[in-house]
Scaffold this motif. Structure first.
Motif, PDB file in Angstrom:
ATOM      1  N   LEU A   4      -4.801   0.295   5.452  1.00  0.00           N
ATOM      2  CA  LEU A   4      -4.476   1.278   6.414  1.00  0.00           C
ATOM      3  C   LEU A   4      -2.910   0.882   6.975  1.00  0.00           C
ATOM      4  O   LEU A   4      -2.106   1.923   7.456  1.00  0.00           O
ATOM      5  CB  LEU A   4      -5.366   1.332   7.410  1.00  0.00           C
ATOM      6  CG  LEU A   4      -6.619   1.704   7.231  1.00  0.00           C
ATOM      7  CD1 LEU A   4      -7.911   1.287   8.290  1.00  0.00           C
ATOM      8  CD2 LEU A   4      -6.805   3.281   6.750  1.00  0.00           C
ATOM      9  N   GLU A   5      -2.619  -0.317   6.904  1.00  0.00           N
ATOM     10  CA  GLU A   5      -1.378  -0.786   7.513  1.00  0.00           C
ATOM     11  C   GLU A   5      -0.221  -0.894   6.632  1.00  0.00           C
ATOM     12  O   GLU A   5       0.936  -0.956   7.106  1.00  0.00           O
ATOM     13  CB  GLU A   5      -1.576  -1.796   8.473  1.00  0.00           C
ATOM     14  CG  GLU A   5      -2.758  -1.614   9.725  1.00  0.00           C
ATOM     15  CD  GLU A   5      -2.840  -2.740  10.630  1.00  0.00           C
ATOM     16  OE1 GLU A   5      -2.144  -3.513  10.523  1.00  0.00           O
ATOM     17  OE2 GLU A   5      -3.830  -2.676  11.084  1.00  0.00           O
ATOM     18  N   PHE A   6      -0.351  -1.291   5.430  1.00  0.00           N
ATOM     19  CA  PHE A   6       0.601  -1.700   4.577  1.00  0.00           C
ATOM     20  C   PHE A   6       1.453  -0.366   3.917  1.00  0.00           C
ATOM     21  O   PHE A   6       0.793   0.668   3.980  1.00  0.00           O
ATOM     22  CB  PHE A   6       0.185  -2.601   3.283  1.00  0.00           C
ATOM     23  CG  PHE A   6       1.413  -2.686   2.508  1.00  0.00           C
ATOM     24  CD1 PHE A   6       2.124  -3.598   2.691  1.00  0.00           C
ATOM     25  CD2 PHE A   6       1.661  -2.321   1.208  1.00  0.00           C
ATOM     26  CE1 PHE A   6       3.243  -4.156   2.009  1.00  0.00           C
ATOM     27  CE2 PHE A   6       2.598  -2.641   0.362  1.00  0.00           C
ATOM     28  CZ  PHE A   6       3.522  -3.552   0.751  1.00  0.00           C
ATOM     29  N   ASP A   7       2.799  -0.432   4.268  1.00  0.00           N
ATOM     30  CA  ASP A   7       3.563   0.678   4.064  1.00  0.00           C
ATOM     31  C   ASP A   7       3.878   0.698   2.431  1.00  0.00           C
ATOM     32  O   ASP A   7       5.074   0.462   2.028  1.00  0.00           O
ATOM     33  CB  ASP A   7       4.791   0.644   4.847  1.00  0.00           C
ATOM     34  CG  ASP A   7       5.401   1.927   4.744  1.00  0.00           C
ATOM     35  OD1 ASP A   7       5.096   2.890   4.365  1.00  0.00           O
ATOM     36  OD2 ASP A   7       6.806   1.978   4.954  1.00  0.00           O
ATOM     37  N   GLY A   8       3.176   0.779   1.654  1.00  0.00           N
ATOM     38  CA  GLY A   8       3.531   0.840   0.088  1.00  0.00           C
ATOM     39  C   GLY A   8       2.146   0.857  -0.637  1.00  0.00           C
ATOM     40  O   GLY A   8       1.213   0.730  -0.146  1.00  0.00           O
ATOM     41  N   PRO A   9       2.203   0.873  -2.019  1.00  0.00           N
ATOM     42  CA  PRO A   9       1.107   0.866  -2.749  1.00  0.00           C
ATOM     43  C   PRO A   9       0.089  -0.308  -2.519  1.00  0.00           C
ATOM     44  O   PRO A   9       0.512  -1.424  -2.478  1.00  0.00           O
ATOM     45  CB  PRO A   9       1.455   1.001  -4.241  1.00  0.00           C
ATOM     46  CG  PRO A   9       2.963   1.336  -4.124  1.00  0.00           C
ATOM     47  CD  PRO A   9       3.258   0.858  -2.817  1.00  0.00           C
ATOM     48  N   VAL A  10      -1.189  -0.092  -2.695  1.00  0.00           N
ATOM     49  CA  VAL A  10      -2.084  -1.373  -2.659  1.00  0.00           C
ATOM     50  C   VAL A  10      -3.098  -0.995  -3.717  1.00  0.00           C
ATOM     51  O   VAL A  10      -3.693   0.000  -3.718  1.00  0.00           O
ATOM     52  CB  VAL A  10      -2.780  -1.164  -1.235  1.00  0.00           C
ATOM     53  CG1 VAL A  10      -3.959  -2.251  -1.175  1.00  0.00           C
ATOM     54  CG2 VAL A  10      -1.826  -1.411   0.055  1.00  0.00           C
TER      55      VAL A  10
END
Length: 148
Positions: free
Chosen positions: A137-143
C-alpha cells in the motif's frame, strides 16, 4: 529497475525469491539490496534468553541484533546469489518489518521491492497488521510478492 530491495527470512521460499530477484536484476543490469529484519519481539526474546544464560555481565543490544541481521543477510545473499552475476549489498535492521522495509527501500533508493507474503485472512491482516500489505500500500513502485 535499477535497484531492488529483497526482504529475506530463513526459509527456502525466500531463498528462491532472492534467486529469482537476482536473476531478474542481472538481466536488466540492476543492483540488489538483500535485507533481513529482526522484529522487536524476536529481539526481546533473544535478549531475555541471553540474559538468563549469561552471568549478567553481557548484554544483548539492538546494535547486536542489527549486526546479527546484517550478517544473516550477507551469508544468505552469498549462498542464494552465488551463481548469479549480479551486484548486491546487504543490510540488517531491527523493528517493525513493514516500516523498516519502507525506510530501507528509501535509504537505498530502491525502485522495486521483492518480499514473501503469508497466507492470512483479511480479518487477520486488520487485527494483527501485515508487513506485506503495508509495503504494497505504501511503496511508490512495483512490489513483487511470493507466498512462501
Amino acid at each position: 529497475m535499477e535497484r531492488a530491495l529483497v526482504a529475506i527470512e530463513p526459509t527456502d521460499g525466500t531463498k528462491e525469491l532472492a534467486r529469482e530477484a537476482g536473476t531478474l536484476a542481472a538481466g536488466v543490469d540492476a543492483e540488489v539490496i538483500v535485507v533481513h529484519v529482526t522484529t522487536e519481539d524476536e529481539y526481546t526474546a533473544r535478549r531475555q534468553a541471553m540474559s538468563s544464560m549469561s552471568s549478567g555481565s553481557e548484554t544483548y543490544t539492538t546494535d547486536d541484533a542489527s549486526e546479527g541481521a546484517a550478517k544473516f543477510a550477507h551469508d544468505f545473499a552469498e549462498d542464494a546469489l552465488a551463481d548469479i552475476d549480479v551486484a548486491y549489498e546487504t543490510a540488517g535492521y531491527v523493528g517493525e518489518k513493514g516500516a523498516v522495509l519502507l525506510d530501507a527501500a528509501e535509504e537505498h533508493d530502491c525502485d522495486h521491492v521483492f518480499l514473501a507474503g503469508r497466507d492470512r485472512s483479511p480479518t487477520g491482516k486488520a487485527l494483527f497488521g501485515d508487513p506485506t500489505q503495508r509495503v504494497l500500500l505504501e511503496f511508490d513502485g512495483p512490489v513483487t510478492v511470493v507466498t512462501a
